[in-house]
Design an enzyme around this catalytic site. Structure first.
Site, short mmCIF file in Angstrom:
data_model
loop_
_atom_site.label_atom_id
_atom_site.label_comp_id
_atom_site.label_asym_id
_atom_site.label_seq_id
_atom_site.Cartn_x
_atom_site.Cartn_y
_atom_site.Cartn_z
N ARG A 199 81.57 19.61 64.60
CA ARG A 199 82.70 19.08 63.83
C ARG A 199 82.45 19.07 62.33
O ARG A 199 83.35 18.79 61.57
CB ARG A 199 83.03 17.66 64.31
CG ARG A 199 83.71 17.67 65.68
CD ARG A 199 84.09 16.28 66.12
NE ARG A 199 82.92 15.50 66.50
CZ ARG A 199 82.77 14.20 66.24
NH1 ARG A 199 83.71 13.54 65.59
NH2 ARG A 199 81.68 13.57 66.62
N CYS A 215 83.36 6.00 57.10
CA CYS A 215 84.51 5.11 57.31
C CYS A 215 84.51 4.02 56.24
O CYS A 215 83.57 3.88 55.46
CB CYS A 215 84.45 4.51 58.71
SG CYS A 215 83.22 3.20 58.91
N TRP A 242 80.05 -7.43 46.68
CA TRP A 242 79.66 -8.67 47.35
C TRP A 242 78.80 -9.54 46.46
O TRP A 242 79.03 -10.75 46.34
CB TRP A 242 78.94 -8.33 48.65
CG TRP A 242 78.59 -9.52 49.47
CD1 TRP A 242 79.39 -10.19 50.35
CD2 TRP A 242 77.33 -10.21 49.48
NE1 TRP A 242 78.71 -11.25 50.90
CE2 TRP A 242 77.45 -11.28 50.38
CE3 TRP A 242 76.12 -10.02 48.81
CZ2 TRP A 242 76.40 -12.16 50.63
CZ3 TRP A 242 75.08 -10.88 49.06
CH2 TRP A 242 75.22 -11.95 49.97
N GLU A 245 75.58 6.06 59.77
CA GLU A 245 75.13 5.67 58.43
C GLU A 245 74.45 4.30 58.47
O GLU A 245 73.48 4.06 57.77
CB GLU A 245 76.31 5.63 57.45
CG GLU A 245 76.95 6.98 57.19
CD GLU A 245 78.16 7.25 58.09
OE1 GLU A 245 78.15 6.84 59.28
OE2 GLU A 245 79.12 7.87 57.60
N CYS A 264 81.48 1.59 56.32
CA CYS A 264 80.25 2.21 55.82
C CYS A 264 80.29 2.38 54.31
O CYS A 264 79.29 2.19 53.63
CB CYS A 264 80.01 3.55 56.50
SG CYS A 264 79.48 3.37 58.23
N CYS A 266 77.96 2.76 63.04
CA CYS A 266 78.05 4.18 62.72
C CYS A 266 76.65 4.71 62.40
O CYS A 266 75.72 3.95 62.13
CB CYS A 266 78.93 4.39 61.50
SG CYS A 266 80.65 3.87 61.70
N TYR A 292 85.18 -4.13 46.02
CA TYR A 292 84.65 -5.48 46.09
C TYR A 292 83.14 -5.38 46.03
O TYR A 292 82.54 -4.66 46.83
CB TYR A 292 85.09 -6.11 47.42
CG TYR A 292 84.47 -7.46 47.70
CD1 TYR A 292 85.04 -8.61 47.19
CD2 TYR A 292 83.34 -7.56 48.49
CE1 TYR A 292 84.48 -9.85 47.44
CE2 TYR A 292 82.77 -8.80 48.76
CZ TYR A 292 83.34 -9.94 48.23
OH TYR A 292 82.78 -11.15 48.49
#
Ligand code: ZN
Length: 145
Positions: free
Chosen positions: A84, A90, A129, A58, A93, A56, A127
Site C-alpha cells: 500500500r 493519523c 500539551w 508510529e 499520531c 499505530c 495544541y
C-alpha cells in the site's frame, strides 16, 4: 503550503517496506513504521491493532526506540502492508509525534511525490500539551495568612 526541507530518506522507506512485507500478519499487524534516530540508527515497529484503540505503528515505534535507548528521532515513515506504500500518520499520531519530537520530519506523499515535511506542518494551529501544564508553583493555593 509545504516546505521541502530535506531529501527524502529512501533507506528509511525501504526499511519500513521490508518490515511491512515480512512482519505484518493478518489483521493484527497491518502497518509498519521506520524512524531515523538522532544517532543514525533505524528503528522499526508494526502496529498492534485492537478494537479498543490499539496503537499505530508510529506509537509502537516510540516505545521500541526508547527501549533501545533512542529517545530522539529525526524522521519517520509509515508503510501499509500488501504494497500500500507510504501512509500519512493519523491525527492521534500527529499529536503524539509533535509532543515527543517537535523537530521531527515525516515522509508523506505517493511514490511519484514523496517528501519530508516537518511534523508541525501536518498539524497547523496545533495544541502544544506542554504549554498548558500548570507548574507546581502556579497551582499552589493562595496563602490565607
Ligand atoms: Zn496513528
Amino acid at each position: 503550503m509545504t516546505t521541502q526541507t530535506d531529501r527524502v530518506d529512501h533507506e528509511l522507506i525501504r526499511a519500513a517496506v521490508h518490515v511491512a512485507a515480512t512482519r505484518c500478519r493478518g489483521d493484527n499487524h497491518t502497518m509498519a513504521a521506520a524512524a531515523r534516530a538522532r544517532d543514525g540508527r533505524i528503528i522499526t515497529a508494526v502496529n498492534a491493532y485492537h478494537f479498543t484503540g490499539g496503537p499505530c505503528a508510529e506509537l509502537v515505534l516510540i516505545g521500541t526506540a526508547a527501549a533501545q535507548g533512542a529517545y530522539d528521532l529525526d524522521s519517520i515513515v509509515a508503510v501499509g502492508d500488501r504494497d500500500r506504500g507510504v501512509v500519512p500518520p493519523c491525527g492521534r499520531c500527529r499529536q503524539v509525534l509533535l509532543d515527543y519530537f517537535p523537530a521531527l520530519k515525516v515522509i508523506v506523499g505517493t511514490n511519484d511525490g514523496l517528501r519530508m515535511v516537518p511534523v508541525t506542518e501536518l498539524l497547523p494551529e496545533s495544541y502544544i500539551w506542554a504549554d498548558h501544564q500548570l507548574d507546581a508553583e502556579e497551582s499552589t493555593p493562595l496563602s490565607t495568612s
